[in-house]
Design an enzyme around this catalytic site. Structure first.
Site, PDB file in Angstrom:
ATOM      1  N   GLY A 148      37.196  32.754  33.497  1.00 16.97           N
ATOM      2  CA  GLY A 148      36.212  32.223  34.436  1.00 16.97           C
ATOM      3  C   GLY A 148      35.432  33.344  35.092  1.00 16.97           C
ATOM      4  O   GLY A 148      35.680  34.529  34.888  1.00 16.97           O
ATOM      5  N   GLY A 203      32.968  34.176  38.910  1.00 19.26           N
ATOM      6  CA  GLY A 203      32.504  33.734  40.228  1.00 19.26           C
ATOM      7  C   GLY A 203      31.772  34.852  40.925  1.00 19.26           C
ATOM      8  O   GLY A 203      31.464  35.896  40.331  1.00 19.26           O
ATOM      9  N   GLY A 204      31.504  34.657  42.229  1.00 20.41           N
ATOM     10  CA  GLY A 204      30.795  35.662  42.997  1.00 20.41           C
ATOM     11  C   GLY A 204      31.567  36.955  43.117  1.00 20.41           C
ATOM     12  O   GLY A 204      30.994  38.027  43.320  1.00 20.41           O
ATOM     13  N   GLY A 230      33.472  38.293  40.678  1.00 16.29           N
ATOM     14  CA  GLY A 230      33.558  38.989  39.403  1.00 16.29           C
ATOM     15  C   GLY A 230      34.048  38.043  38.314  1.00 16.29           C
ATOM     16  O   GLY A 230      33.814  36.831  38.372  1.00 16.29           O
ATOM     17  N   SER A 231      34.755  38.583  37.329  1.00 14.29           N
ATOM     18  CA  SER A 231      35.232  37.793  36.194  1.00 14.29           C
ATOM     19  C   SER A 231      36.751  37.889  36.084  1.00 14.29           C
ATOM     20  O   SER A 231      37.354  38.878  36.494  1.00 14.29           O
ATOM     21  CB  SER A 231      34.601  38.293  34.893  1.00 14.29           C
ATOM     22  OG  SER A 231      33.185  38.227  34.961  1.00 14.29           O
ATOM     23  N   VAL A 232      37.361  36.823  35.496  1.00 12.94           N
ATOM     24  CA  VAL A 232      38.818  36.784  35.316  1.00 12.94           C
ATOM     25  C   VAL A 232      39.128  36.684  33.822  1.00 12.94           C
ATOM     26  O   VAL A 232      38.537  35.875  33.107  1.00 12.94           O
ATOM     27  CB  VAL A 232      39.440  35.577  36.059  1.00 12.94           C
ATOM     28  CG1 VAL A 232      40.950  35.542  35.838  1.00 12.94           C
ATOM     29  CG2 VAL A 232      39.137  35.653  37.544  1.00 12.94           C
ATOM     30  N   LYS A 290      41.553  39.979  37.488  1.00 15.72           N
ATOM     31  CA  LYS A 290      40.246  39.794  38.116  1.00 15.72           C
ATOM     32  C   LYS A 290      39.528  41.147  38.149  1.00 15.72           C
ATOM     33  O   LYS A 290      39.987  42.095  38.771  1.00 15.72           O
ATOM     34  CB  LYS A 290      40.418  39.254  39.541  1.00 15.72           C
ATOM     35  CG  LYS A 290      39.101  38.987  40.264  1.00 15.72           C
ATOM     36  CD  LYS A 290      39.318  38.745  41.757  1.00 15.72           C
ATOM     37  CE  LYS A 290      40.050  37.464  42.035  1.00 15.72           C
ATOM     38  NZ  LYS A 290      40.113  37.182  43.498  1.00 15.72           N
ATOM     39  N   ASP A 299      39.151  30.414  53.387  1.00 15.21           N
ATOM     40  CA  ASP A 299      38.452  29.839  52.229  1.00 15.21           C
ATOM     41  C   ASP A 299      39.378  28.913  51.441  1.00 15.21           C
ATOM     42  O   ASP A 299      39.481  29.007  50.218  1.00 15.21           O
ATOM     43  CB  ASP A 299      37.924  30.955  51.323  1.00 15.21           C
ATOM     44  CG  ASP A 299      36.781  30.476  50.416  1.00 15.21           C
ATOM     45  OD1 ASP A 299      36.200  29.400  50.706  1.00 15.21           O
ATOM     46  OD2 ASP A 299      36.461  31.171  49.435  1.00 15.21           O
TER      47      ASP A 299
END
Length: 649
Positions: free
Chosen positions: A331, A333-334, A336-338, A352, A448
């Protein structure tokens, strides 16, 4: 000697003579048992010229103050340049006393303090851990006999306090948390000696009260000459390393008495005309790199200061091998990448890879400072990390069932969870948040909580994850300082928008959990403009009316025995999303309600969308979202707050 030599000699020697004369004028101060306070130290009450490092005299004790604590000065040795300190919470005649200022030891690098925080020398580390159950291990030295004498009114908290000598992160059991720690100047010997029952807590306490020694800079007695680039020359008693030009340009340092005038002039000319140009170029490159490496230095300082408690550090080449050169992306997101990876042991991990735009690496530090040091079945486990300049990564246990949002908002049959499992997941999430708020020596506020940040392992055990916005605060801070709104629109507490209803506290996480719990109970987003009836657009208000009027909330694929569980989850969620922070229960009460009988839970007041006495701005009201029915009439700022879809602040 000609006139030019005389002028040069005067220019060179005058600063040294002045400095020497100044040193001769310096006096000696006393405070309590310390009778030799002199340069480079001074008492705060003395003249500034008398020393560069300030000490206080308080109640006949010589005290070194840090931002987060104070330490008694036990002795100053000007021969070996060592100062001996002890935490002011430790008392020699009271073995139940504990260090007060464990975390202040990370702040010795402040400009007013002389201590190098990364200097280890002969220092050992004594760590006091608080365990939720007894530990039978020679390495765990029980503090019970000493502690119980002073805390008999609340002995349950102190039954399982243990001292650990120079522990590694792997030595701390999952059910134990770091309670206090301090440095000591004591040689404990090898691991066999520590595990041989040769230590008891009274001896450990004596070692702590003996304090620890740290170095301070040598007295300024020699005269140094330093050259920097074309025209920068420095004469004085401080070495070039302490001068402001220290770096690639500090290419030559000499004690003045070793140079004659002729060789000095020849050398200076060579430096000026031959070496100067490439050194200036090097200096410009160095300055450029320093501006762009501020974040890296910030992170590296953090990693060195917390070295005793960090997980495994991997090289970037190891990260590439573990992920198979980043071939399996899970995946993005803001942050970075996993990527999915496999360790040599065969265990699967999620890695991550962080982006670089976050100021000063704060996301990286937040995750390392929180989940890097805690262990709980419902908090994601940080296995390791990578930090090589711009290459930063965090290594976690792999969660084979992904994030919670993929299961509660799905229509796919294979991902569909029954309400018994959803209820169990809600309990696990609540336990994880409650541990963050109350289970550590500092309260950790996540800021969050949302379905996307709840991960599920192969057994669907939930794990709270993504601590990029998290902050640590002392347990006794009911209201905390937050400079900007934090979280994701749709889950953020209203106090971020309406300052008049109360300050920011752990109740912000309670609100976010309530919004999450409501979505789990309803298997739908709280705000959905595509429903059949406009009254169902904002689910919490619609479901409140249904439950309050004794109606069943119709859900797909729900059997009769699950309706009671759904109703209990909804009522608890309605308590959590009360507008006023003080009206929301703490997480331990939320757990009690979720685990208890529904007949013992009262129906809360109907949740308000905004403060009833808040004046409504006409301009804002015109911008109000059309997806809300006219009966809601919420101001625009709260409409955005409700309608937001995974927009991180």
């Amino acid at each position: 000697m000609n006139i030019h030599q005389v002028l040069l000699l005067t220019l060179v020697l005058f600063p040294a003579i002045a400095c020497s004369a100044k040193s001769n004028r310096l006096g000696v101060s006393s405070c309590g048992d310390i009778h030799n306070i002199r340069y480079p130290f001074r008492l705060k009450s003395d003249l500034k010229e008398r020393g560069v490092y300030k000490l206080n005299c308080e109640d006949n004790h010589t005290v070194l103050h840090l931002d987060k604590g104070r330490f008694y000065v036990q002795s100053i040795n000007y021969t070996s340049n060592q100062i001996r300190l002890v935490d002011d919470g430790l008392q020699k005649d009271n073995c139940s006393s504990l260090p007060r200022h464990s975390w202040a030891l990370y702040n010795f690098e402040n400009s007013d303090n002389l201590i190098n925080p990364y200097y280890r020398g002969d220092k050992g580390t004594l760590v006091i851990v608080n365990c939720s159950k007894p530990v039978r291990n020679l390495f765990y030295i029980t503090a019970g006999p000493c502690i119980l004498g002073s805390y008999s009114s609340n002995t349950s908290l102190y039954w399982n306090l243990y001292a650990l000598v120079n522990p590694k992160a792997s030595d701390v059991r999952d059910f134990c948390t770091t309670y206090r720690w301090t440095w000591v100047s004591f040689h404990f010997g090898g691991e066999e000696q520590i595990n041989s029952s040769s230590y008891n807590y009274k001896l450990i306490h004596k070692i702590m009260t003996d304090g620890f020694s740290l170095p301070f800079p040598h007295s300024r007695t020699k005269v140094f000459m330093c050259f920097f680039g074309f025209f920068n020359i420095y004469y004085g008693s401080a070495s070039c390393k302490s001068f402001q030009y220290y770096g690639p340009l500090a290419f030559y340092t000499a004690v003045w008495t070793t140079l004659d005038f002729t060789s000095l002039l020849v050398f200076f000319c060579v430096v000026k005309f031959v070496i100067g140009t490439p050194l200036v170029t090097t200096f410009l490159i160095y300055k450029y790199r320093r501006r762009h490496l501020a974040m890296d230095e910030n992170i590296e300082e953090f990693l060195q200061a917390h070295n005793n408690f960090l997980p495994i550090r991997y090289s970037y080449s190891n990260i590439k091998k573990i992920t198979g050169n980043f071939k399996d992306k899970l995946g993005e997101g803001g942050y970075g990448s996993v990527y999915k990876g496999t360790l040599r042991s065969g265990n699967e991990v999620a890695i991550k890879i962080l982006k670089q735009f976050k100021a000063h690496g704060q996301d990286f530090i937040n995750e390392m400072a929180t989940i890097g040091r805690i262990h709980h079945v419902n908090v994601v486990q940080l296995i390791g990390f990578c930090f090589e300049g711009s290459k930063q990564a965090l290594v976690y246990d792999f969660m084979s069932n992904g994030s919670l949002d993929k299961h509660i908002f799905t229509k796919e049959e294979e991902k569909f969870l029954d309400y018994k499992k959803i209820y169990e997941i809600s309990l696990g999430v609540a336990k994880g948040i409650e541990y963050l708020h109350r289970g550590c020596d500092m309260q950790i506020l996540h800021f969050d909580i949302k379905p996307h940040n709840i991960l599920l392992d192969k057994n669907f055990t939930p794990k709270v994850s993504d601590f990029g916005l998290a902050k640590q605060y002392p347990i006794d801070h009911s209201i905390v300082s937050v400079t900007a709104a934090k979280g994701t629109l749709g889950y953020m507490a209203p106090e971020f928008f309406y300052k008049s209803i109360g300050g920011i506290s752990y109740k912000a996480d309670v609100y976010s959990f309530g919004m999450l719990l409501m979505e789990m109970a309803g298997r739908r987003k709280n705000v959905n403009a595509n429903v059949e009836h406009s009254s169902q657009i904002y689910f919490p208000l619609w479901v409140y009316d249904q439950v309050n009027e004794g109606k069943n909330v119709e859900m797909e694929k729900v059997v009769e025995e699950e309706r009671g569980v759904i109703k209990k989850m909804i009522i608890v969620a309605l308590w959590c999303i009360q507008l006023i922070p003080t009206h929301r229960p703490p997480m331990n009460k939320v757990l009690e309600m979720l685990e208890g009988d529904i007949g013992n839970i009262q129906m809360p007041p109907k949740p308000l969308l905004y403060p009833s006495d808040e004046p409504i701005d006409d301009d804002k009201a015109e911008m109000e979202s059309e997806t809300f029915s006219s009966s809601l009439r919420a101001p625009t700022i709260f409409s955005s707050f409700l309608l937001g879809d995974n927009n991180d602040i």
